[in-house]
Write a protein that holds these residues in place. Structure first.
Motif, PDB file in Angstrom:
ATOM      1  N   TYR A 159      -6.369   3.033  -0.357  1.00 48.90           N
ATOM      2  CA  TYR A 159      -6.306   4.481  -0.159  1.00 48.90           C
ATOM      3  C   TYR A 159      -5.808   5.195  -1.412  1.00 48.90           C
ATOM      4  O   TYR A 159      -6.329   6.254  -1.780  1.00 48.90           O
ATOM      5  CB  TYR A 159      -5.396   4.796   1.032  1.00 48.90           C
ATOM      6  CG  TYR A 159      -5.989   4.389   2.356  1.00 48.90           C
ATOM      7  CD1 TYR A 159      -7.066   5.077   2.896  1.00 48.90           C
ATOM      8  CD2 TYR A 159      -5.483   3.311   3.052  1.00 48.90           C
ATOM      9  CE1 TYR A 159      -7.620   4.701   4.113  1.00 48.90           C
ATOM     10  CE2 TYR A 159      -6.030   2.915   4.266  1.00 48.90           C
ATOM     11  CZ  TYR A 159      -7.096   3.615   4.782  1.00 48.90           C
ATOM     12  OH  TYR A 159      -7.646   3.232   5.978  1.00 48.90           O
ATOM     13  N   LEU A 162       1.024   9.655  -0.347  1.00 44.12           N
ATOM     14  CA  LEU A 162      -0.298  10.048  -0.852  1.00 44.12           C
ATOM     15  C   LEU A 162      -0.564  11.532  -0.588  1.00 44.12           C
ATOM     16  O   LEU A 162      -1.131  12.229  -1.445  1.00 44.12           O
ATOM     17  CB  LEU A 162      -1.384   9.199  -0.191  1.00 44.12           C
ATOM     18  CG  LEU A 162      -1.646   7.827  -0.794  1.00 44.12           C
ATOM     19  CD1 LEU A 162      -2.754   7.122  -0.031  1.00 44.12           C
ATOM     20  CD2 LEU A 162      -2.004   7.939  -2.262  1.00 44.12           C
ATOM     21  N   ALA A 194      -8.666   5.190  -3.886  1.00 45.81           N
ATOM     22  CA  ALA A 194      -9.680   6.188  -3.539  1.00 45.81           C
ATOM     23  C   ALA A 194      -9.209   7.601  -3.894  1.00 45.81           C
ATOM     24  O   ALA A 194      -9.983   8.421  -4.408  1.00 45.81           O
ATOM     25  CB  ALA A 194     -10.001   6.104  -2.049  1.00 45.81           C
ATOM     26  N   THR A 195      -7.937   7.894  -3.642  1.00 53.41           N
ATOM     27  CA  THR A 195      -7.406   9.218  -3.977  1.00 53.41           C
ATOM     28  C   THR A 195      -7.454   9.464  -5.476  1.00 53.41           C
ATOM     29  O   THR A 195      -7.883  10.530  -5.943  1.00 53.41           O
ATOM     30  CB  THR A 195      -5.957   9.341  -3.474  1.00 53.41           C
ATOM     31  OG1 THR A 195      -5.937   9.121  -2.063  1.00 53.41           O
ATOM     32  CG2 THR A 195      -5.396  10.717  -3.781  1.00 53.41           C
ATOM     33  N   PRO A 223       0.836  -1.211   0.000  1.00 60.90           N
ATOM     34  CA  PRO A 223       0.000   0.000   0.000  1.00 60.90           C
ATOM     35  C   PRO A 223       0.867   1.257   0.000  1.00 60.90           C
ATOM     36  O   PRO A 223       1.930   1.309   0.629  1.00 60.90           O
ATOM     37  CB  PRO A 223      -0.809  -0.135   1.309  1.00 60.90           C
ATOM     38  CG  PRO A 223      -0.745  -1.586   1.661  1.00 60.90           C
ATOM     39  CD  PRO A 223       0.573  -2.078   1.162  1.00 60.90           C
ATOM     40  N   SER A 276      -6.556   4.395 -10.890  1.00 59.43           N
ATOM     41  CA  SER A 276      -7.338   3.960  -9.728  1.00 59.43           C
ATOM     42  C   SER A 276      -7.697   2.485  -9.828  1.00 59.43           C
ATOM     43  O   SER A 276      -7.612   1.739  -8.841  1.00 59.43           O
ATOM     44  CB  SER A 276      -8.610   4.816  -9.619  1.00 59.43           C
ATOM     45  OG  SER A 276      -9.442   4.344  -8.589  1.00 59.43           O
ATOM     46  N   ASP A 289      -4.467  -1.617  -3.108  1.00 58.45           N
ATOM     47  CA  ASP A 289      -4.017  -0.349  -2.526  1.00 58.45           C
ATOM     48  C   ASP A 289      -5.237   0.566  -2.425  1.00 58.45           C
ATOM     49  O   ASP A 289      -5.467   1.421  -3.285  1.00 58.45           O
ATOM     50  CB  ASP A 289      -2.919   0.261  -3.385  1.00 58.45           C
ATOM     51  CG  ASP A 289      -2.179   1.380  -2.678  1.00 58.45           C
ATOM     52  OD1 ASP A 289      -2.637   1.796  -1.599  1.00 58.45           O
ATOM     53  OD2 ASP A 289      -1.150   1.854  -3.199  1.00 58.45           O
ATOM     54  N   GLU A 346       1.095   6.965   3.656  1.00 55.68           N
ATOM     55  CA  GLU A 346       0.283   8.168   3.854  1.00 55.68           C
ATOM     56  C   GLU A 346       1.031   9.436   3.441  1.00 55.68           C
ATOM     57  O   GLU A 346       0.441  10.357   2.857  1.00 55.68           O
ATOM     58  CB  GLU A 346      -0.143   8.257   5.322  1.00 55.68           C
ATOM     59  CG  GLU A 346      -1.058   7.127   5.769  1.00 55.68           C
ATOM     60  CD  GLU A 346      -1.455   7.262   7.222  1.00 55.68           C
ATOM     61  OE1 GLU A 346      -0.972   8.212   7.882  1.00 55.68           O
ATOM     62  OE2 GLU A 346      -2.240   6.424   7.706  1.00 55.68           O
TER      63      GLU A 346
END
Length: 608
Positions: A367, A316, A370-371, A310, A357, A365, A313
């Motif tokens: 997150y 991202l 979703a981003t 993933p 996406s 992955d 944070e």
């Protein structure tokens, strides 16, 4: 032996002393108990008696050994030790890092003062040579001390040496005029390369940041390269510098260096745009801006995909910040470049985001997916708003809303469900704004208002069907925690009612207006009859399919028709139109009563 080792040895010595004291106290207690047992008086001894008759041998129980008492360390010693450790740590910080950083700052200021003083004391060549010698001397000291000192001390010396080299190069170019542009640029690039090499050798992010700042500062103090006439050299330098620095930062996972590259790139581009941008640089600026964004996106998203992990944070967050910076400026440049299709760039970016996406979703992955999905949806909505007329926007938004809600309810995707709810609200606003604009197309139903309303009704109808089916299959679902499906279904049903009534009334009036009979009495009679037919059709469909929502919608339309008939139509309808209106609605209501008398208990458990 450094201070940290001395402190650790002191702590070990204190612990050994405490353990020795505890053992001594334990020995004294054991010795005291032994002496008390041996000094017992004879009068207390048990008198001798005849032995009892022989009995079978019994096993002699083994006496249980008394557990050794554990003596707690006095709290006074703990408090004194903690206070001593805190004081020692503060002393370590003050005497090491604070002293080093203060010394580096003072040395840097001294170098600046020296260069200013040397202006009147030394020859220009001597001034420049002293500066470079000082920088290399600091780097050499750091290399020599690598086995004897801490990491932060070595990095501080080498970082100060790199900063001195950059400062000397600036003095040779901007103040002493001893270096030409090519020589100064070459020395600055070589210094940056040395800094990166030292950072990789030492595995030090601090040195990498110093080299990054030095490399990005070169275009600021190196002027006269002709970038005001052609920014190709400036853009090319930033491309090479970002590619190299991001490669190093990504390979070593140095997040602060990545952030430094992003901030420095934005600052340089904004400064250049405010000072040197011209309309003829539009295409070149957009191209290189896109190249920079692609480099940063690769650095943020690709490593995790290769490792099948993933996305972090921090990565991202930095990717989102870079996207929010890139998209508005790229759109402004693309709007000037492609005036016929100003939203083309947003549409292409939206499609790319959606594809990425899907790929991230397949790599589990969540997150990152979703981003990217969020960015793709925003870009596509923006492209639709820019490229298409208001009525076409309403059509596209309506269909997108239905698609998002159907998919989210089918696969229970919270994020997609939330987007569908938000887009439904946006669609309602767009349709309302479209209805405020005048009709320009002289066609019934196929004009701006009719197309927008028809698409809105189709989208809401599909959404209501999906909600009804979802609630009947699963009365409770995690999606209800975001926005209750029953509330969304009731709101959708209300929107359908309003849309049906508005479409029927407006298009009927517009048809008579096109025929040259505006304000004719039969117009309102026909509207009432249309509403009666629509209400009866919804009611009949609700009875046949056992769907309470359809039945309630039909009853609502019929009730609204009754109020219209008495409060509005009765004031101007003449014979025989008054008879037709009242008779048609009355027969319809009698039919409704018959349906409820026969099928009223067919669906007592349905709530939607």
């Amino acid at each position: 032996m450094n201070d940290e080792m001395r402190q650790e040895l002191q702590q070990i010595k204190q612990q050994l002393e405490q353990l020795t004291q505890r053992l001594q106290r334990l020995e004294r207690r054991i010795e005291a108990k032994t002496q008390a047992a041996s000094a017992q008086p004879a009068s207390l001894k048990t008198p001798s008696v005849a032995p009892p008759p022989a009995t079978p041998a019994q096993p002699i129980p083994t006496p249980r050994r008394e557990a050794r008492p554990v003596l707690p360390t006095p709290s006074v010693e703990i408090t004194e030790s903690a206070t001593s450790n805190a004081v020692g740590a503060l002393e370590q910080v003050l005497g090491s890092k604070v002293a080093l950083y203060t010394g580096i700052v003072l040395l840097f200021i001294a170098t600046a003062f020296f260069l200013g003083w040397a202006w009147t004391r030394l020859t220009p060549e001597g001034r420049l040579a002293m500066g470079y010698l000082g920088g290399f001397a600091l780097i050499g000291l750091g290399v020599a001390a690598r086995h004897r000192s801490d990491e932060w001390f070595i990095d501080g010396l080498m970082g100060a040496g790199l900063a001195t080299l950059y400062l000397s190069t600036w003095a040779g170019w901007g103040r002493y005029a001893l270096l030409g542009f090519a020589e100064a640029f070459g020395v600055a690039a070589l210094t940056t390369g040395v800094g990166v090499g030292l950072a990789l050798w030492r595995n030090s992010e601090t040195l990498a940041i110093v080299a990054t700042l030095g490399g990005f500062s070169a275009p600021v103090w190196l002027r006269g390269d002709g970038s005001s006439n052609s920014p190709l050299n400036f853009f090319g330098y930033l491309t090479v510098l970002n590619a190299g620095m991001l490669a190093v930062a990504t390979a070593r996972e140095w997040r602060v260096q990545q952030a430094t590259c992003l901030v420095a790139t934005v600052v340089l581009l904004v400064g250049w745009a405010l000072e040197s941008y011209k309309p003829e640089f539009n295409r070149m600026t957009l191209s290189f801006l896109t190249v920079y964004y692609v480099l940063f996106s690769i650095a943020y998203l690709l490593p995790a995909s290769i490792r099948r992990e993933p996305t972090g944070e921090i990565d991202l967050a930095q990717f989102t910040i870079a996207s929010l910076i890139y998209l508005p400026y790229a759109y402004l440049l693309a709007r000037e470049l492609w005036q016929a299709s100003p939203g083309a760039l947003l549409a292409v970016a939206g499609v790319i985001y959606l594809v990425l996406s899907v790929l991230k979703y397949r790599l589990q992955d969540a997150y990152a997916a979703a981003t990217l999905l969020t960015l793709g949806g925003v870009c596509l909505l923006g492209a639709i708003a820019v490229e298409l007329q208001r009525a076409v926007q309403a059509v596209v938004y309506s269909l997108l809303t239905a698609g998002l809600l159907v998919v989210s309810l089918r696969y229970q995707l919270r994020l997609v469900y939330g987007y569908g709810v938000m887009l439904a609200l946006i669609t309602a606003v767009v349709v309302f704004v479209t209805l405020l604009e005048p009709i320009r197309t002289a066609l019934v139903l196929l004009n701006e208002h009719g197309v927008a309303l028809l698409a809105w009704l189709v989208g809401m109808g599909v959404s209501l069907w999906a909600l009804h089916r979802s609630i009947r299959v699963e009365p409770t679902m995690p999606l209800d925690g975001m926005f209750p499906r029953e509330v969304l279904g009731a709101t959708t049903a209300l929107g359908i009612l309003v849309g049906l009534l508005w479409l029927s009334a407006e298009q009927t009036l517009y048809a008579f207006e096109l025929a040259g009979q505006r304000g004719a009495p039969q117009t309102h009679m026909l509207v009432s009859l249309e509403w009666t037919v629509i209400g009866a059709g919804l009611l009949l469909g609700g009875v046949r399919q056992a769907i309470r929502a359809l039945r309630l919608m039909g009853l609502s339309i019929l009730g609204f028709t009754v109020f219209k008939l008495f409060l509005y139509d009765l004031s101007f309808l003449q014979m025989p139109y008054r008879v037709f209106s009242f008779a048609g609605l009355g027969l319809t209501l009698i039919g409704v009563a018959w349906l409820y008398s026969r099928f009223g208990r067919a669906d007592q458990t349905s709530t939607l």
